[in-house]
Design a protein around this motif. Structure first.
Motif, PDB file in Angstrom:
ATOM      1  N   LYS A 158      -5.178 -15.200   5.312  1.00 24.57           N
ATOM      2  CA  LYS A 158      -3.641 -14.332   5.547  1.00 24.57           C
ATOM      3  C   LYS A 158      -2.505 -14.489   4.506  1.00 24.57           C
ATOM      4  O   LYS A 158      -1.675 -14.866   4.475  1.00 24.57           O
ATOM      5  CB  LYS A 158      -3.460 -15.489   6.904  1.00 24.57           C
ATOM      6  N   THR A 159      -3.725 -15.186   3.283  1.00 26.71           N
ATOM      7  CA  THR A 159      -2.693 -15.141   1.958  1.00 26.71           C
ATOM      8  C   THR A 159      -2.880 -14.222   0.678  1.00 26.71           C
ATOM      9  O   THR A 159      -4.021 -13.489   0.529  1.00 26.71           O
ATOM     10  CB  THR A 159      -3.089 -16.335   1.597  1.00 26.71           C
ATOM     11  N   TYR A 160      -1.699 -14.050   0.657  1.00 25.03           N
ATOM     12  CA  TYR A 160      -1.373 -13.319  -0.693  1.00 25.03           C
ATOM     13  C   TYR A 160      -1.972 -12.965  -1.304  1.00 25.03           C
ATOM     14  O   TYR A 160      -2.184 -14.314  -1.542  1.00 25.03           O
ATOM     15  CB  TYR A 160      -0.017 -11.632  -0.131  1.00 25.03           C
ATOM     16  N   PRO A 161      -2.798 -12.357  -2.759  1.00 22.98           N
ATOM     17  CA  PRO A 161      -3.626 -13.213  -3.480  1.00 22.98           C
ATOM     18  C   PRO A 161      -1.911 -13.678  -4.821  1.00 22.98           C
ATOM     19  O   PRO A 161      -1.005 -13.188  -4.928  1.00 22.98           O
ATOM     20  CB  PRO A 161      -4.044 -12.241  -4.800  1.00 22.98           C
ATOM     21  N   LEU A 162      -2.786 -15.015  -5.494  1.00 25.13           N
ATOM     22  CA  LEU A 162      -1.678 -15.866  -5.769  1.00 25.13           C
ATOM     23  C   LEU A 162      -0.941 -15.145  -6.559  1.00 25.13           C
ATOM     24  O   LEU A 162      -0.173 -15.288  -7.518  1.00 25.13           O
ATOM     25  CB  LEU A 162      -3.044 -16.686  -6.561  1.00 25.13           C
ATOM     26  N   LEU A 198      16.625 -18.722  13.104  1.00 24.10           N
ATOM     27  CA  LEU A 198      17.306 -18.974  12.545  1.00 24.10           C
ATOM     28  C   LEU A 198      18.479 -18.023  11.899  1.00 24.10           C
ATOM     29  O   LEU A 198      19.723 -18.610  11.333  1.00 24.10           O
ATOM     30  CB  LEU A 198      17.248 -20.067  11.237  1.00 24.10           C
ATOM     31  N   GLN A 199      18.165 -16.530  12.594  1.00 25.18           N
ATOM     32  CA  GLN A 199      19.123 -15.674  11.505  1.00 25.18           C
ATOM     33  C   GLN A 199      19.261 -15.117  10.438  1.00 25.18           C
ATOM     34  O   GLN A 199      20.008 -14.490  10.094  1.00 25.18           O
ATOM     35  CB  GLN A 199      20.517 -15.205  11.794  1.00 25.18           C
ATOM     36  N   LYS A 200      17.240 -15.257   9.922  1.00 23.31           N
ATOM     37  CA  LYS A 200      17.605 -15.431   8.387  1.00 23.31           C
ATOM     38  C   LYS A 200      17.134 -13.670   8.062  1.00 23.31           C
ATOM     39  O   LYS A 200      15.989 -13.468   9.256  1.00 23.31           O
ATOM     40  CB  LYS A 200      17.196 -16.258   7.229  1.00 23.31           C
ATOM     41  N   PRO A 201      17.282 -12.663   7.062  1.00 24.97           N
ATOM     42  CA  PRO A 201      16.556 -11.767   6.953  1.00 24.97           C
ATOM     43  C   PRO A 201      15.307 -12.103   6.713  1.00 24.97           C
ATOM     44  O   PRO A 201      15.227 -13.160   5.715  1.00 24.97           O
ATOM     45  CB  PRO A 201      17.369 -10.773   5.988  1.00 24.97           C
ATOM     46  N   SER A 202      14.254 -11.148   6.623  1.00 22.17           N
ATOM     47  CA  SER A 202      12.831 -11.699   6.068  1.00 22.17           C
ATOM     48  C   SER A 202      12.210 -10.256   5.837  1.00 22.17           C
ATOM     49  O   SER A 202      13.032  -9.386   6.062  1.00 22.17           O
ATOM     50  CB  SER A 202      12.306 -12.121   7.644  1.00 22.17           C
ATOM     51  N   PHE A 203      11.440 -10.296   4.681  1.00 21.80           N
ATOM     52  CA  PHE A 203      10.382  -9.922   4.501  1.00 21.80           C
ATOM     53  C   PHE A 203       9.172 -10.292   4.377  1.00 21.80           C
ATOM     54  O   PHE A 203       8.608 -11.103   3.584  1.00 21.80           O
ATOM     55  CB  PHE A 203      10.941  -9.564   2.505  1.00 21.80           C
ATOM     56  N   ILE A 204       7.934  -9.333   5.289  1.00 17.71           N
ATOM     57  CA  ILE A 204       6.832 -10.203   5.040  1.00 17.71           C
ATOM     58  C   ILE A 204       6.127  -9.337   4.481  1.00 17.71           C
ATOM     59  O   ILE A 204       5.822  -8.565   5.320  1.00 17.71           O
ATOM     60  CB  ILE A 204       6.250 -10.368   7.063  1.00 17.71           C
ATOM     61  N   ILE A 205       5.027  -9.753   4.086  1.00 20.48           N
ATOM     62  CA  ILE A 205       3.244  -9.488   3.679  1.00 20.48           C
ATOM     63  C   ILE A 205       3.013  -9.281   4.909  1.00 20.48           C
ATOM     64  O   ILE A 205       1.947 -10.726   3.952  1.00 20.48           O
ATOM     65  CB  ILE A 205       3.268  -9.883   1.966  1.00 20.48           C
ATOM     66  N   PHE A 206       1.861  -8.935   5.185  1.00 16.66           N
ATOM     67  CA  PHE A 206       0.751  -8.836   5.864  1.00 16.66           C
ATOM     68  C   PHE A 206      -0.074  -8.883   5.416  1.00 16.66           C
ATOM     69  O   PHE A 206      -0.338  -8.113   4.281  1.00 16.66           O
ATOM     70  CB  PHE A 206       1.316  -8.017   7.142  1.00 16.66           C
ATOM     71  N   ASP A 257       1.183   0.540   5.471  1.00 16.67           N
ATOM     72  CA  ASP A 257       1.563   1.459   5.218  1.00 16.67           C
ATOM     73  C   ASP A 257       0.987   2.474   4.128  1.00 16.67           C
ATOM     74  O   ASP A 257       2.191   3.580   3.731  1.00 16.67           O
ATOM     75  CB  ASP A 257       2.915   0.874   4.375  1.00 16.67           C
ATOM     76  N   TYR A 258       0.440   1.687   2.477  1.00 17.20           N
ATOM     77  CA  TYR A 258       0.977   2.565   1.694  1.00 17.20           C
ATOM     78  C   TYR A 258      -1.145   3.213   1.537  1.00 17.20           C
ATOM     79  O   TYR A 258      -1.071   4.389   0.498  1.00 17.20           O
ATOM     80  CB  TYR A 258       0.265   1.917   0.227  1.00 17.20           C
ATOM     81  N   GLU A 259      -2.038   2.586   1.471  1.00 14.13           N
ATOM     82  CA  GLU A 259      -3.980   3.355   1.595  1.00 14.13           C
ATOM     83  C   GLU A 259      -4.231   3.145   3.084  1.00 14.13           C
ATOM     84  O   GLU A 259      -4.940   2.054   3.192  1.00 14.13           O
ATOM     85  CB  GLU A 259      -3.892   2.913   0.912  1.00 14.13           C
ATOM     86  N   SER A 266     -10.488  -8.799   0.327  1.00 10.54           N
ATOM     87  CA  SER A 266     -10.779  -7.661  -1.133  1.00 10.54           C
ATOM     88  C   SER A 266     -10.063  -6.287  -0.979  1.00 10.54           C
ATOM     89  O   SER A 266      -9.354  -5.654  -1.329  1.00 10.54           O
ATOM     90  CB  SER A 266     -12.406  -6.877  -1.267  1.00 10.54           C
ATOM     91  N   LEU A 267      -9.980  -6.132   0.826  1.00 10.50           N
ATOM     92  CA  LEU A 267      -9.145  -5.777   0.799  1.00 10.50           C
ATOM     93  C   LEU A 267      -7.227  -5.882  -0.100  1.00 10.50           C
ATOM     94  O   LEU A 267      -6.049  -5.070  -0.334  1.00 10.50           O
ATOM     95  CB  LEU A 267      -8.740  -5.616   2.584  1.00 10.50           C
ATOM     96  N   TYR A 268      -7.043  -7.027   0.095  1.00  3.79           N
ATOM     97  CA  TYR A 268      -6.027  -7.786  -0.837  1.00  3.79           C
ATOM     98  C   TYR A 268      -5.799  -6.551  -1.967  1.00  3.79           C
ATOM     99  O   TYR A 268      -4.645  -6.460  -2.493  1.00  3.79           O
ATOM    100  CB  TYR A 268      -6.046  -8.957  -0.520  1.00  3.79           C
ATOM    101  N   LYS A 269      -6.770  -6.358  -2.484  1.00  2.68           N
ATOM    102  CA  LYS A 269      -6.774  -6.349  -3.728  1.00  2.68           C
ATOM    103  C   LYS A 269      -6.427  -5.707  -4.366  1.00  2.68           C
ATOM    104  O   LYS A 269      -5.625  -4.368  -5.156  1.00  2.68           O
ATOM    105  CB  LYS A 269      -8.026  -6.200  -4.322  1.00  2.68           C
ATOM    106  N   HIS A 270      -6.028  -4.649  -3.129  1.00  2.00           N
ATOM    107  CA  HIS A 270      -5.731  -2.535  -3.156  1.00  2.00           C
ATOM    108  C   HIS A 270      -4.408  -3.125  -2.573  1.00  2.00           C
ATOM    109  O   HIS A 270      -3.213  -1.887  -3.069  1.00  2.00           O
ATOM    110  CB  HIS A 270      -6.388  -2.079  -2.175  1.00  2.00           C
ATOM    111  N   PHE A 271      -4.041  -4.004  -2.406  1.00  2.00           N
ATOM    112  CA  PHE A 271      -2.463  -4.091  -1.625  1.00  2.00           C
ATOM    113  C   PHE A 271      -1.581  -4.584  -3.363  1.00  2.00           C
ATOM    114  O   PHE A 271      -0.834  -5.952  -2.648  1.00  2.00           O
ATOM    115  CB  PHE A 271      -2.862  -5.260  -0.654  1.00  2.00           C
ATOM    116  N   LYS A 272      -1.176  -4.223  -3.942  1.00  2.00           N
ATOM    117  CA  LYS A 272      -0.377  -4.236  -5.050  1.00  2.00           C
ATOM    118  C   LYS A 272       0.605  -4.379  -5.356  1.00  2.00           C
ATOM    119  O   LYS A 272       1.436  -3.581  -4.501  1.00  2.00           O
ATOM    120  CB  LYS A 272      -0.985  -3.061  -7.025  1.00  2.00           C
ATOM    121  N   PRO A 273       1.503  -5.682  -5.933  1.00  2.00           N
ATOM    122  CA  PRO A 273       2.902  -5.103  -5.535  1.00  2.00           C
ATOM    123  C   PRO A 273       4.210  -3.771  -5.566  1.00  2.00           C
ATOM    124  O   PRO A 273       4.664  -3.696  -5.220  1.00  2.00           O
ATOM    125  CB  PRO A 273       3.113  -6.269  -6.691  1.00  2.00           C
TER     126      PRO A 273
END
Length: 357
Positions: free
Chosen positions: A193-197, A278-286, A311-313, A331-338
């Protein structure tokens, strides 16, 4: 009226299921509302006056049939009028069976519907932007036909002393006044569940390049090496904006620190759910194996935004079962580039921070 809500799961689940308690209090102000959870999750319930008693499900209850039976008999002795089981697994089924509560509500599941007086269909697709995690919990209130306006938003309660302590911590670490502060949900609860470092470092660089902000990292002490690896991969000018050592010593301190931040960006998990409460805006990387439709709560394209490889591929994930996706997550994470969601991230920052470059 005596009510028991059961949610034996992790922090995000317990926090979201607390909306059941909040709405029950609104509907039945004079009732006794008890909440059965793991001990590790209780900090997110602190200060919530909608809950009268927190019942702890301990490790001994999982390991010992005798202890589980003892807990079940304690619950039975309370003579609950209403029991809502938001967990609906073997451990809770046994407790429900022993409870003898007059009305018992849970999700419809083959082979155990006899345990409950009301079995609610398990929705497979969200009907609103609340997300399935919220909609499913609220569906458990449907049999009660409550004559109130339902509040779907989980709540966290931070005391004045906790806020003061967090502000003192900001001062101690010389956090710059006059500019916004971004919390980074740096690491997931597990590797899958961790986006590549190295990718996360590029995300943080994008934030630093696009905005004049303070940047805080959320990580556990045991994750410090991974956190350092991300920091070391960041640009020099990004590092100048990062307050690496500003951490909360426990979950309540993190909540107070998050309350002083302006938004959160990063991996899906408990930190994101607490920030939203806490009503803070959020941007999530799943993660590629997590279903976005469940945990992309309150998604509005403005204050709450999320991104997923699908969403992209989508062709990469097509026709793959969850078990297969989980096995291939790294391995799938590697396709999910910033670069895939860089523009979306910049738009989110522009919409939620005044000090953009």
């Amino acid at each position: 009226m005596k009510i028991l809500v059961i949610q034996q799961k992790m922090i995000g689940d317990v926090l979201i299921s607390s909306i059941i308690c909040n709405n029950l209090r609104k509907a039945y102000p004079n009732s006794q509302i008890d909440y059965l959870v793991y001990a590790s999750t209780t900090p997110v319930l602190q200060g919530n006056l909608n809950i009268d008693n927190i019942i702890i499900f301990e490790e001994k209850h999982r390991k010992s049939k005798k202890e589980l039976l003892k807990l079940g008999l304690q619950i039975r002795a309370e003579k609950y009028d209403l029991l809502i089981d938001a967990y609906s697994k073997l451990e809770s089924w046994i407790l429900v069976y022993l409870s003898n509560a007059k009305q018992r509500i849970s999700y419809e599941k083959l082979g155990r519907n006899f345990l409950y007086t009301n079995n609610i269909p398990f929705e497979l697709a969200p009907k609103t932007n609340l997300g399935l995690a919220i909609e499913r919990r609220l569906s458990l209130l449907n049999p009660l036909e409550l004559s109130i306006t339902i509040d779907p938003i989980p709540k966290l309660f931070v005391s004045e002393d906790e806020n003061k302590e967090a502000l003192l911590l900001f001062k101690k670490h010389h956090v710059k006044n006059g500019r916004k502060t971004v919390m980074i949900s740096l690491l997931g609860s597990e590797k899958l569940k961790t986006y590549p470092l190295d990718y996360m470092a590029k995300v943080i660089d994008c934030i630093a390049d696009h905005t004049d902000v303070n940047i805080l990292f959320n990580y556990f002490p045991k994750q410090i090496e991974e956190a350092k690896a991300i920091l070391n991969s960041c640009k020099a000018r990004t590092k100048e904006k990062v307050y690496f050592d500003l951490l909360g010593a426990d979950l309540r301190k993190f909540i107070a620190i998050m309350n002083q931040c302006d938004l959160i960006i990063g991996n899906d998990g408990g930190a994101i759910n607490m920030a939203k409460a806490l009503q803070k805006p959020s941007f999530i990387i799943f993660s590629p194996w997590i279903e976005k439709k469940i945990w992309a709560t309150f998604e509005d394209g403005l204050h709450h935004v999320s991104v997923h490889l699908n969403d992209y591929e989508p062709e990469i994930l097509a026709n793959k079962a969850e078990k297969e996706l989980k096995k291939e997550a790294l391995s799938l994470y590697k396709h999910f580039k910033p670069s895939s969601f860089e523009n979306k991230l910049k738009t989110f920052l522009s919409n939620n921070l005044l000090s953009t470059k």
